[in-house]
Design a protein around this motif. Structure first.
Motif, PDB file in Angstrom:
ATOM      1  N   VAL A   1       0.838  -1.195   0.000  1.00  0.00           N
ATOM      2  CA  VAL A   1       0.000   0.000   0.000  1.00  0.00           C
ATOM      3  C   VAL A   1       0.878   1.253   0.000  1.00  0.00           C
ATOM      4  CG1 VAL A   1      -1.558   1.343   1.487  1.00  0.00           C
ATOM      5  CG2 VAL A   1      -2.048  -1.066   1.009  1.00  0.00           C
ATOM      6  N   GLU A   2       1.945   1.218   0.766  1.00  0.00           N
ATOM      7  CA  GLU A   2       2.838   2.379   0.807  1.00  0.00           C
ATOM      8  C   GLU A   2       3.621   2.512  -0.497  1.00  0.00           C
ATOM      9  OE1 GLU A   2       5.019   1.741   4.369  1.00  0.00           O
ATOM     10  OE2 GLU A   2       3.474   2.679   5.627  1.00  0.00           O
ATOM     11  N   ALA A   3       4.093   1.383  -1.010  1.00  0.00           N
ATOM     12  CA  ALA A   3       4.913   1.431  -2.233  1.00  0.00           C
ATOM     13  C   ALA A   3       4.103   1.905  -3.435  1.00  0.00           C
ATOM     14  CB  ALA A   3       5.509   0.049  -2.503  1.00  0.00           C
ATOM     15  N   LEU A   4       2.828   1.544  -3.481  1.00  0.00           N
ATOM     16  CA  LEU A   4       1.991   1.928  -4.614  1.00  0.00           C
ATOM     17  C   LEU A   4       1.485   3.358  -4.489  1.00  0.00           C
ATOM     18  CD1 LEU A   4      -0.068  -1.372  -4.892  1.00  0.00           C
ATOM     19  CD2 LEU A   4       1.522  -0.526  -6.618  1.00  0.00           C
ATOM     20  N   GLY A   5       1.710   3.985  -3.332  1.00  0.00           N
ATOM     21  CA  GLY A   5       1.262   5.361  -3.137  1.00  0.00           C
ATOM     22  C   GLY A   5      -0.230   5.476  -2.875  1.00  0.00           C
TER      23      GLY A   5
ATOM     24  N   ARG B   1     -12.003  -6.408  -6.388  1.00  0.00           N
ATOM     25  CA  ARG B   1     -12.590  -5.672  -7.522  1.00  0.00           C
ATOM     26  C   ARG B   1     -12.121  -4.217  -7.521  1.00  0.00           C
ATOM     27  NH1 ARG B   1     -17.318  -8.100  -6.106  1.00  0.00           N
ATOM     28  NH2 ARG B   1     -18.093  -6.168  -5.193  1.00  0.00           N
ATOM     29  N   ALA B   2     -12.036  -3.634  -6.322  1.00  0.00           N
ATOM     30  CA  ALA B   2     -11.616  -2.233  -6.225  1.00  0.00           C
ATOM     31  C   ALA B   2     -10.214  -2.033  -6.776  1.00  0.00           C
ATOM     32  CB  ALA B   2     -11.679  -1.776  -4.774  1.00  0.00           C
ATOM     33  N   LEU B   3      -9.378  -3.066  -6.627  1.00  0.00           N
ATOM     34  CA  LEU B   3      -8.004  -2.951  -7.112  1.00  0.00           C
ATOM     35  C   LEU B   3      -7.910  -3.212  -8.608  1.00  0.00           C
ATOM     36  CD1 LEU B   3      -6.243  -4.832  -4.184  1.00  0.00           C
ATOM     37  CD2 LEU B   3      -5.803  -2.447  -4.821  1.00  0.00           C
ATOM     38  N   LEU B   4      -8.675  -4.194  -9.087  1.00  0.00           N
ATOM     39  CA  LEU B   4      -8.496  -4.640 -10.465  1.00  0.00           C
ATOM     40  C   LEU B   4      -9.464  -3.952 -11.431  1.00  0.00           C
ATOM     41  CD1 LEU B   4      -7.919  -8.465  -9.874  1.00  0.00           C
ATOM     42  CD2 LEU B   4      -6.224  -6.631 -10.064  1.00  0.00           C
ATOM     43  N   ASP B   5     -10.662  -3.622 -10.941  1.00  0.00           N
ATOM     44  CA  ASP B   5     -11.679  -3.038 -11.821  1.00  0.00           C
ATOM     45  C   ASP B   5     -12.459  -1.983 -11.045  1.00  0.00           C
ATOM     46  OD1 ASP B   5     -13.352  -2.514 -13.903  1.00  0.00           O
ATOM     47  OD2 ASP B   5     -14.544  -4.364 -13.696  1.00  0.00           O
ATOM     48  N   PRO B   6     -11.788  -0.891 -10.658  1.00  0.00           N
ATOM     49  CA  PRO B   6     -12.417   0.076  -9.750  1.00  0.00           C
ATOM     50  C   PRO B   6     -13.656   0.748 -10.350  1.00  0.00           C
ATOM     51  CG  PRO B   6     -10.226   0.826 -10.459  1.00  0.00           C
ATOM     52  CD  PRO B   6     -10.406  -0.541 -11.002  1.00  0.00           C
ATOM     53  N   ARG B   7     -13.724   0.864 -11.657  1.00  0.00           N
ATOM     54  CA  ARG B   7     -14.864   1.563 -12.269  1.00  0.00           C
ATOM     55  C   ARG B   7     -16.169   0.782 -12.125  1.00  0.00           C
ATOM     56  NH1 ARG B   7     -12.968   5.812 -15.725  1.00  0.00           N
ATOM     57  NH2 ARG B   7     -10.696   5.731 -15.603  1.00  0.00           N
ATOM     58  N   SER B   8     -16.068  -0.514 -11.849  1.00  0.00           N
ATOM     59  CA  SER B   8     -17.289  -1.320 -11.738  1.00  0.00           C
ATOM     60  C   SER B   8     -18.066  -0.984 -10.472  1.00  0.00           C
ATOM     61  CB  SER B   8     -16.938  -2.809 -11.748  1.00  0.00           C
ATOM     62  OG  SER B   8     -16.251  -3.147 -10.551  1.00  0.00           O
ATOM     63  N   GLN B   9     -17.456  -0.278  -9.551  1.00  0.00           N
ATOM     64  CA  GLN B   9     -18.160  -0.001  -8.284  1.00  0.00           C
ATOM     65  C   GLN B   9     -17.724   1.348  -7.706  1.00  0.00           C
ATOM     66  OE1 GLN B   9     -17.052  -3.465  -5.906  1.00  0.00           O
ATOM     67  NE2 GLN B   9     -14.915  -2.780  -5.808  1.00  0.00           N
ATOM     68  N   THR B  10     -17.852   2.437  -8.466  1.00  0.00           N
ATOM     69  CA  THR B  10     -17.422   3.739  -7.951  1.00  0.00           C
ATOM     70  C   THR B  10     -18.241   4.130  -6.725  1.00  0.00           C
ATOM     71  OG1 THR B  10     -18.769   4.687  -9.699  1.00  0.00           O
ATOM     72  CG2 THR B  10     -16.376   4.841  -9.970  1.00  0.00           C
ATOM     73  N   ARG B  11     -17.538   4.728  -5.810  1.00  0.00           N
ATOM     74  CA  ARG B  11     -18.149   5.000  -4.522  1.00  0.00           C
ATOM     75  C   ARG B  11     -18.817   6.377  -4.528  1.00  0.00           C
ATOM     76  NH1 ARG B  11     -15.425   3.557   1.202  1.00  0.00           N
ATOM     77  NH2 ARG B  11     -16.807   4.820   2.502  1.00  0.00           N
TER      78      ARG B  11
ATOM     79  N   SER C   1      -6.929   1.347 -12.387  1.00  0.00           N
ATOM     80  CA  SER C   1      -6.886  -0.104 -12.147  1.00  0.00           C
ATOM     81  C   SER C   1      -5.446  -0.563 -11.910  1.00  0.00           C
ATOM     82  CB  SER C   1      -7.464  -0.838 -13.353  1.00  0.00           C
ATOM     83  OG  SER C   1      -7.163  -2.211 -13.241  1.00  0.00           O
ATOM     84  N   TYR C   2      -5.294  -1.525 -11.010  1.00  0.00           N
ATOM     85  CA  TYR C   2      -3.978  -2.114 -10.774  1.00  0.00           C
ATOM     86  C   TYR C   2      -3.875  -3.504 -11.385  1.00  0.00           C
ATOM     87  CZ  TYR C   2      -2.809   1.881  -7.966  1.00  0.00           C
ATOM     88  OH  TYR C   2      -2.526   3.161  -7.590  1.00  0.00           O
ATOM     89  N   ASP C   3      -4.780  -3.775 -12.333  1.00  0.00           N
ATOM     90  CA  ASP C   3      -4.730  -5.058 -13.034  1.00  0.00           C
ATOM     91  C   ASP C   3      -3.385  -5.174 -13.756  1.00  0.00           C
ATOM     92  OD1 ASP C   3      -5.524  -7.469 -13.915  1.00  0.00           O
ATOM     93  OD2 ASP C   3      -7.004  -6.728 -15.373  1.00  0.00           O
TER      94      ASP C   3
ATOM     95  N   PRO D   1      -1.865 -12.343  -7.278  1.00  0.00           N
ATOM     96  CA  PRO D   1      -2.877 -12.769  -6.305  1.00  0.00           C
ATOM     97  C   PRO D   1      -2.378 -12.720  -4.853  1.00  0.00           C
ATOM     98  CG  PRO D   1      -2.839 -14.269  -8.166  1.00  0.00           C
ATOM     99  CD  PRO D   1      -1.692 -13.332  -8.360  1.00  0.00           C
ATOM    100  N   GLN D   2      -1.125 -13.076  -4.656  1.00  0.00           N
ATOM    101  CA  GLN D   2      -0.563 -13.048  -3.299  1.00  0.00           C
ATOM    102  C   GLN D   2      -0.565 -11.621  -2.745  1.00  0.00           C
ATOM    103  OE1 GLN D   2       0.395 -15.508  -1.334  1.00  0.00           O
ATOM    104  NE2 GLN D   2       1.304 -14.266   0.292  1.00  0.00           N
ATOM    105  N   GLN D   3      -0.159 -10.659  -3.577  1.00  0.00           N
ATOM    106  CA  GLN D   3      -0.123  -9.262  -3.120  1.00  0.00           C
ATOM    107  C   GLN D   3      -1.516  -8.740  -2.808  1.00  0.00           C
ATOM    108  OE1 GLN D   3       2.087  -8.005  -6.604  1.00  0.00           O
ATOM    109  NE2 GLN D   3       3.813  -7.373  -5.335  1.00  0.00           N
TER     110      GLN D   3
END
Ligand code: CUA
Length: 344
Positions: free
Chosen positions: A232-236, A283-293, A302-304, A309-311
């Motif tokens: 989380v920190e490394a990805l900003g 889903r929020a990480l891979l396809d965030p637009r599918s569920q905007t808050r 997207s971080y796809d 999977p481990q991360q």
């Protein structure tokens, strides 16, 4: 065993004058051979030095004594003192090979642990992925260590187990042993590896199988969460997700805070609600637009393709670990501890 014990010198009741506690299945054989060699050496030392002293007195120069200066030879004596020591040495060698082969051949049902040595500490990774800086192992189980070095030559040495092995950069060295005593034992680096070599020490904690299983379970949650926090920190992520909920009144938030998110009901921009669980985070990480808050200006990229999977599991573990936290940057340890205290 044939030992002189000095109880005042021994902090540990399982230790002897010569040895730390015999805490592995190898210890009895190794200690036995050590003592046999010691007593053989003492026997011949007394024999040789005693004869020397005796002859020095008996054949000393004195008035009226005529010494015999001719060199003497005695075949029987020469053969005896060549053959007997040679046989003893061959027997010691055979015993040593036997013990060495035992140590080189692990049984099939081992618990495999990855060991990483670096200047100047040790880390251990367990079959379930948990990582610790003390080696925890269950009693009476065969343990196989796969050892790597990140930098220079080190050596893994646990005197109580009577095992020592170099840890060589660029290759994996393996070693096995089976503990037979519960308790904490010292681990040393036994190869000079730089300025802090003498402080490259650790602990081996031998627990009952039940204690070990419980520890491993707790450790896994903890270390998965810690690794998740690193991602989380490394990805900003915290640039957008770092604020607390309390601060939302005074400043525009780009993204919702991660603290308190896990398990909550999340309002989406289409008016629906979803439960913030593992698949929501995935889903929020891979396809965030599918569920905007609802209520947030920013759209998350997207971080796809950037996360395996481990991360994703580790990031989820981190977010779960701060489910009860309120601060902007809570670490994974604190809220878990709080939850344990709150549990009835
Ligand atoms: Cu590592 Cu000495």
């Amino acid at each position: 065993m044939l030992l002189i014990d000095f109880p005042m010198l021994l902090a540990d009741k399982n230790a002897t004058f010569w040895f730390p506690p015999a805490a592995s299945t190898f210890a009895a054989d190794i200690d036995w051979l050590y003592m046999v060699i010691l007593y053989i050496s003492i026997f011949f030392f007394v024999l040789v030095v005693g004869a020397m002293v005796l002859f020095a007195i008996k054949y000393r120069r004195r008035p009226g004594y005529e010494g015999d200066s001719r060199p003497l030879h005695n075949n029987a004596l020469e053969i005896t003192w060549t053959v007997i020591p040679s046989l003893i040495v061959c027997w010691i060698f055979a015993e040593g090979v036997n013990g060495y082969m035992d140590m080189m051949r692990p049984p099939v049902d081992t618990i495999d642990i990855n060991v990483t040595a670096r200047q100047w500490d040790w880390s251990f990774q367990y079959p379930n992925g948990a990582i610790s800086d003390q080696l925890h192992i269950p009693n009476n189980r065969a343990i196989l260590l796969n050892m790597r070095s990140e930098d220079v030559l080190h050596a893994f040495y646990v005197p109580a187990f009577r095992v020592k092995s170099d840890v060589v950069p660029g290759r994996v060295t393996t070693m096995w042993f089976q503990p037979i005593l519960e308790g904490e034992f010292d681990l040393f680096c036994a190869e000079y590896c730089g300025t802090d070599h003498s402080r490259m020490r650790g602990k081996v904690v031998v627990q009952t199988p039940e204690e070990f299983a419980r520890w491993l379970e707790d450790e896994n949650v903890e270390s998965m969460a810690q690794r998740g926090r690193r991602h989380v920190e490394a990805l900003g992520c915290l640039k957008c997700h770092g604020q607390t909920q309390a601060s939302s009144a005074t400043q525009v938030q780009i993204g919702p805070p991660l603290t308190g998110l896990y398990g909550s009901r999340v309002p989406l921009s289409d008016g629906e609600f979803v439960q913030a669980d593992d698949s929501y985070i995935r889903r929020a990480l891979l396809d965030p637009r599918s569920q905007t808050r609802a209520g947030f200006a920013g759209v998350m990229p997207s971080y796809d393709g950037q996360l395996d999977p481990q991360q994703i599991m580790e990031i989820t573990a981190y977010i779960r670990s701060i489910a009860d936290a309120t601060g902007p940057l809570a670490g994974p340890g604190t809220p878990l501890d709080q939850r344990e205290e709150q549990a009835p």
